[in-house]
Design an enzyme around this catalytic site. Structure first.
Site, PDB file in Angstrom:
ATOM      1  N   ARG A  19     -35.301  38.396 -11.696  1.00  0.00           N
ATOM      2  CA  ARG A  19     -36.334  38.911 -12.585  1.00  0.00           C
ATOM      3  C   ARG A  19     -37.593  39.306 -11.801  1.00  0.00           C
ATOM      4  O   ARG A  19     -37.897  40.474 -11.624  1.00  0.00           O
ATOM      5  CB  ARG A  19     -36.634  37.859 -13.664  1.00  0.00           C
ATOM      6  CG  ARG A  19     -37.451  38.355 -14.818  1.00  0.00           C
ATOM      7  CD  ARG A  19     -38.913  38.422 -14.551  1.00  0.00           C
ATOM      8  NE  ARG A  19     -39.486  37.117 -14.217  1.00  0.00           N
ATOM      9  CZ  ARG A  19     -40.730  36.971 -13.774  1.00  0.00           C
ATOM     10  NH1 ARG A  19     -41.513  38.024 -13.604  1.00  0.00           N
ATOM     11  NH2 ARG A  19     -41.192  35.775 -13.457  1.00  0.00           N
ATOM     12  N   ASP A  20     -38.292  38.307 -11.249  1.00  0.00           N
ATOM     13  CA  ASP A  20     -39.543  38.596 -10.541  1.00  0.00           C
ATOM     14  C   ASP A  20     -39.250  39.445  -9.305  1.00  0.00           C
ATOM     15  O   ASP A  20     -40.037  40.319  -8.927  1.00  0.00           O
ATOM     16  CB  ASP A  20     -40.207  37.268 -10.133  1.00  0.00           C
ATOM     17  CG  ASP A  20     -41.714  37.351 -10.063  1.00  0.00           C
ATOM     18  OD1 ASP A  20     -42.241  38.457  -9.909  1.00  0.00           O
ATOM     19  OD2 ASP A  20     -42.377  36.297 -10.124  1.00  0.00           O
ATOM     20  N   HIS A 211     -45.426  28.132  -9.850  1.00  0.00           N
ATOM     21  CA  HIS A 211     -44.797  29.438  -9.585  1.00  0.00           C
ATOM     22  C   HIS A 211     -45.678  30.132  -8.542  1.00  0.00           C
ATOM     23  O   HIS A 211     -46.651  30.809  -8.878  1.00  0.00           O
ATOM     24  CB  HIS A 211     -44.748  30.220 -10.901  1.00  0.00           C
ATOM     25  CG  HIS A 211     -44.222  31.615 -10.804  1.00  0.00           C
ATOM     26  ND1 HIS A 211     -42.929  31.957 -11.163  1.00  0.00           N
ATOM     27  CD2 HIS A 211     -44.807  32.772 -10.409  1.00  0.00           C
ATOM     28  CE1 HIS A 211     -42.759  33.263 -11.005  1.00  0.00           C
ATOM     29  NE2 HIS A 211     -43.885  33.782 -10.531  1.00  0.00           N
ATOM     30  N   HIS A 213     -46.574  32.645  -5.484  1.00  0.00           N
ATOM     31  CA  HIS A 213     -46.253  33.798  -4.648  1.00  0.00           C
ATOM     32  C   HIS A 213     -46.800  33.491  -3.263  1.00  0.00           C
ATOM     33  O   HIS A 213     -47.767  32.742  -3.108  1.00  0.00           O
ATOM     34  CB  HIS A 213     -46.846  35.073  -5.247  1.00  0.00           C
ATOM     35  CG  HIS A 213     -46.078  35.550  -6.451  1.00  0.00           C
ATOM     36  ND1 HIS A 213     -45.217  36.617  -6.422  1.00  0.00           N
ATOM     37  CD2 HIS A 213     -46.009  35.059  -7.710  1.00  0.00           C
ATOM     38  CE1 HIS A 213     -44.667  36.775  -7.617  1.00  0.00           C
ATOM     39  NE2 HIS A 213     -45.136  35.833  -8.418  1.00  0.00           N
ATOM     40  N   CYS A 244     -45.551  41.301  -9.014  1.00  0.00           N
ATOM     41  CA  CYS A 244     -45.751  41.812 -10.374  1.00  0.00           C
ATOM     42  C   CYS A 244     -46.234  43.244 -10.246  1.00  0.00           C
ATOM     43  O   CYS A 244     -47.266  43.505  -9.622  1.00  0.00           O
ATOM     44  CB  CYS A 244     -46.784  40.959 -11.113  1.00  0.00           C
ATOM     45  SG  CYS A 244     -47.229  41.655 -12.710  1.00  0.00           S
ATOM     46  N   ASN A 253     -42.381  36.079  -4.013  1.00  0.00           N
ATOM     47  CA  ASN A 253     -42.494  34.669  -4.378  1.00  0.00           C
ATOM     48  C   ASN A 253     -42.185  33.815  -3.162  1.00  0.00           C
ATOM     49  O   ASN A 253     -41.592  34.273  -2.187  1.00  0.00           O
ATOM     50  CB  ASN A 253     -41.436  34.335  -5.435  1.00  0.00           C
ATOM     51  CG  ASN A 253     -41.735  34.960  -6.772  1.00  0.00           C
ATOM     52  OD1 ASN A 253     -41.492  36.136  -6.975  1.00  0.00           O
ATOM     53  ND2 ASN A 253     -42.270  34.171  -7.673  1.00  0.00           N
TER      54      ASN A 253
HETATM   55  P1  HMG Z   1     -46.693  48.488 -25.607  1.00  0.00           P
HETATM   56  O1  HMG Z   1     -46.447  49.859 -25.104  1.00  0.00           O
HETATM   57  O2  HMG Z   1     -48.097  48.069 -25.889  1.00  0.00           O
HETATM   58  O3  HMG Z   1     -45.765  48.107 -26.838  1.00  0.00           O
HETATM   59  O4  HMG Z   1     -46.046  47.472 -24.582  1.00  0.00           O
HETATM   60  P2  HMG Z   1     -45.572  48.646 -28.258  1.00  0.00           P
HETATM   61  O5  HMG Z   1     -45.302  47.441 -29.115  1.00  0.00           O
HETATM   62  O6  HMG Z   1     -46.679  49.574 -28.666  1.00  0.00           O
HETATM   63  O7  HMG Z   1     -44.245  49.492 -28.109  1.00  0.00           O
HETATM   64  C1  HMG Z   1     -44.166  50.638 -27.307  1.00  0.00           C
HETATM   65  C2  HMG Z   1     -42.710  50.989 -27.042  1.00  0.00           C
HETATM   66  O8  HMG Z   1     -42.070  49.920 -26.339  1.00  0.00           O
HETATM   67  C3  HMG Z   1     -41.902  51.174 -28.306  1.00  0.00           C
HETATM   68  O9  HMG Z   1     -40.887  52.106 -28.012  1.00  0.00           O
HETATM   69  C4  HMG Z   1     -41.289  49.821 -28.510  1.00  0.00           C
HETATM   70  O10 HMG Z   1     -40.102  49.880 -29.260  1.00  0.00           O
HETATM   71  C5  HMG Z   1     -40.972  49.425 -27.104  1.00  0.00           C
HETATM   72  P3  HMG Z   1     -41.052  53.672 -28.337  1.00  0.00           P
HETATM   73  O11 HMG Z   1     -41.324  53.703 -29.795  1.00  0.00           O
HETATM   74  O12 HMG Z   1     -42.230  54.137 -27.511  1.00  0.00           O
HETATM   75  O13 HMG Z   1     -39.757  54.247 -27.877  1.00  0.00           O
HETATM   76  N1  HMG Z   1     -40.886  47.955 -26.932  1.00  0.00           N
HETATM   77  C6  HMG Z   1     -39.816  47.336 -26.441  1.00  0.00           C
HETATM   78  N2  HMG Z   1     -38.630  47.783 -25.983  1.00  0.00           N
HETATM   79  C7  HMG Z   1     -37.761  46.858 -25.557  1.00  0.00           C
HETATM   80  N3  HMG Z   1     -38.008  45.533 -25.547  1.00  0.00           N
HETATM   81  C8  HMG Z   1     -39.176  45.047 -25.983  1.00  0.00           C
HETATM   82  C9  HMG Z   1     -40.117  45.975 -26.466  1.00  0.00           C
HETATM   83  N4  HMG Z   1     -41.367  45.837 -26.959  1.00  0.00           N
HETATM   84  C10 HMG Z   1     -41.811  47.065 -27.258  1.00  0.00           C
HETATM   85  N5  HMG Z   1     -39.402  43.734 -25.973  1.00  0.00           N
HETATM   86  C11 HMG Z   1     -45.063  45.392 -23.897  1.00  0.00           C
HETATM   87  C12 HMG Z   1     -46.111  46.080 -24.763  1.00  0.00           C
HETATM   88  C13 HMG Z   1     -45.363  43.915 -23.878  1.00  0.00           C
HETATM   89  C14 HMG Z   1     -43.685  45.651 -24.513  1.00  0.00           C
HETATM   90  C15 HMG Z   1     -45.127  46.014 -22.485  1.00  0.00           C
HETATM   91  O14 HMG Z   1     -46.430  45.952 -22.037  1.00  0.00           O
HETATM   92  C16 HMG Z   1     -44.214  45.334 -21.503  1.00  0.00           C
HETATM   93  O15 HMG Z   1     -42.990  45.403 -21.649  1.00  0.00           O
HETATM   94  N6  HMG Z   1     -44.785  44.696 -20.479  1.00  0.00           N
HETATM   95  C17 HMG Z   1     -43.980  43.942 -19.525  1.00  0.00           C
HETATM   96  C18 HMG Z   1     -44.718  43.751 -18.271  1.00  0.00           C
HETATM   97  C19 HMG Z   1     -43.920  42.912 -17.329  1.00  0.00           C
HETATM   98  O16 HMG Z   1     -42.730  42.651 -17.524  1.00  0.00           O
HETATM   99  N7  HMG Z   1     -44.576  42.481 -16.242  1.00  0.00           N
HETATM  100  C20 HMG Z   1     -43.972  41.684 -15.226  1.00  0.00           C
HETATM  101  C21 HMG Z   1     -43.624  40.297 -15.669  1.00  0.00           C
HETATM  102  S1  HMG Z   1     -44.980  39.170 -15.674  1.00  0.00           S
HETATM  103  C22 HMG Z   1     -45.009  38.547 -14.053  1.00  0.00           C
HETATM  104  O17 HMG Z   1     -44.363  39.052 -13.190  1.00  0.00           O
HETATM  105  C23 HMG Z   1     -45.793  37.288 -13.779  1.00  0.00           C
HETATM  106  C24 HMG Z   1     -44.916  36.044 -13.664  1.00  0.00           C
HETATM  107  O18 HMG Z   1     -43.955  36.188 -12.635  1.00  0.00           O
HETATM  108  C25 HMG Z   1     -45.784  34.803 -13.363  1.00  0.00           C
HETATM  109  C26 HMG Z   1     -46.741  35.024 -12.197  1.00  0.00           C
HETATM  110  O19 HMG Z   1     -46.317  35.448 -11.104  1.00  0.00           O
HETATM  111  O20 HMG Z   1     -47.924  34.715 -12.403  1.00  0.00           O
HETATM  112  C27 HMG Z   1     -44.159  35.758 -14.982  1.00  0.00           C
HETATM  113 MG    MG Z   2     -44.365  35.930 -10.534  1.00  0.00          MG
END
Ligand code: HMG
Ligand code: MG
Length: 306
Positions: A19-20, A211, A213, A244, A253
């Protein structure tokens, strides 16, 4: 009492490379290759593995095949597969794929939260009202992440009290554990001690994971502080893959091999076979097509001559 008097017999690792790691790679990794890596990680003895993310494919195209990956996850006794879920839609996808665990994620700093999920912290918590409790009611365990707990790529220092508050909000909503994320790998050991001291006023050490990095090479040092203070859950990523996409400067990480090497050498069991884990790291490297940064991955387990 010193560090080596406080070592536990065992700790629990939480693997995040699929994932990450993959969310941050340029290479498009095929479904069958993701499953090959999943198999190699479970074969090495990892029991808690984050497989993918049910996020928007527009935001994280590398994980657009999440539904397929989850449906085809290899079955290993005792292995729990998890996946990130940002909202109700994510939960529906997780349920349809038969997940038994998911992870919600948010940041302790507004700007990173906004850039990462396009919502304020308050909006994110409101969204989680429709994710965490319904998931738990459906028999799905929910882990929570607090990102930018040691610092934010946009705002710099993050007040520890804010980090604690976000974790409390996640706990209140039903997360079984909160993992504190050093998203950009800026934390140092004293800061880790101070943050954990603050947390331990409200949380048992067993509720928390770390967690880290390893952007600046301090991940293992921070883990060691956590270990000494009673933390027993550590996230890591094979080969040191990770980052990220919405946190500029976030490097890989902590490498799982480096963590297992250190813990093995200290007599702390992880249940992971290091030789097999090194093999999994080679699989990961072959999939992403670039050298991975993990130290043990690069140097091998031991190169001392008798
Ligand atoms: P948005 O654009 O604000 O969402 O995104 P929305 O609700 O307005 O929807 C827009 C479009 O996305 C729509 O589709 C929805 O259907 C679709 P359209 O009508 O345009 O075709 N949609 C989805 N599709 C599939 N699955 C879903 C979903 N939700 C909406 N669940 C949203 C908001 C949260 C979805 C977006 O910002 C997003 O997906 N962000 C993910 C970011 C991410 O994954 N970042 C990396 C992970 S975090 C990380 O790495 C940190 C961590 O490791 C810890 C650390 O290191 O600190 C965990
Ligand atoms: Mg992370």
């Amino acid at each position: 009492m010193g560090l080596f008097d406080a070592l536990p017999p065992e700790v629990s690792l939480y693997e995040v490379s699929l994932r990450d790691g993959l969310q941050n790679e340029r290479a498009t990794v095929l479904l069958r290759d993701k499953l090959r890596l999943a198999d190699a990680l479970a074969t090495a003895g990892l029991k808690r593995i984050e497989l993918t993310s049910f996020v928007s494919p527009k935001w994280i195209p590398q994980l657009a095949d999440a539904d397929e990956v989850a449906r085809h996850a290899p079955r290993f006794p005792g292995v729990v597969w998890s996946a990130l879920c940002p909202n109700e839609r994510g939960l529906e996808r997780a349920k349809a794929a038969g997940m038994t665990e998911i992870a919600v994620f948010m940041s302790a700093s507004e700007t990173h939260n906004q850039r990462n999920v396009n919502k304020t912290i308050a909006e994110t918590l409101a969204t989680f009202d429709n994710v965490i409790a319904p998931a738990v009611a459906a028999g799905i365990r929910v882990r929570g992440y607090v990102s930018t707990a040691w610092g934010c790529p946009y705002e710099g220092d993050v007040p520890p009290a804010k980090v604690l508050w976000v974790a409390q909000e996640l706990a209140k909503r039903g997360c079984y554990q909160v993992s504190l994320g050093d998203t950009i790998g800026c934390g140092t050991p004293r800061q880790t001690r101070d943050l954990l001291r603050l947390f331990f006023r409200d949380f048992a050490p067993s509720y928390l994971g770390l967690h880290m990095h390893d952007t600046r090479g301090t991940a293992l040092a921070n883990v060691l502080v956590g270990l000494e203070m009673g933390i027993r859950d550590f996230d890591a990523s094979v080969g040191g893959m990770g980052g990220c996409p919405y946190a500029p400067g976030a490097a890989g990480n902590l490498a799982t091999e480096d963590l297992v090497y250190m813990l093995d050498g200290m007599g702390v069991s992880t249940g992971v076979n290091l030789e097999k884990l090194v093999e999994a790291g080679k699989v990961a490297e072959s999939l992403v097509g670039r050298p991975l940064p993990g130290k043990v991955h690069q140097s091998g387990i031991r190169s001392l001559r008798a």
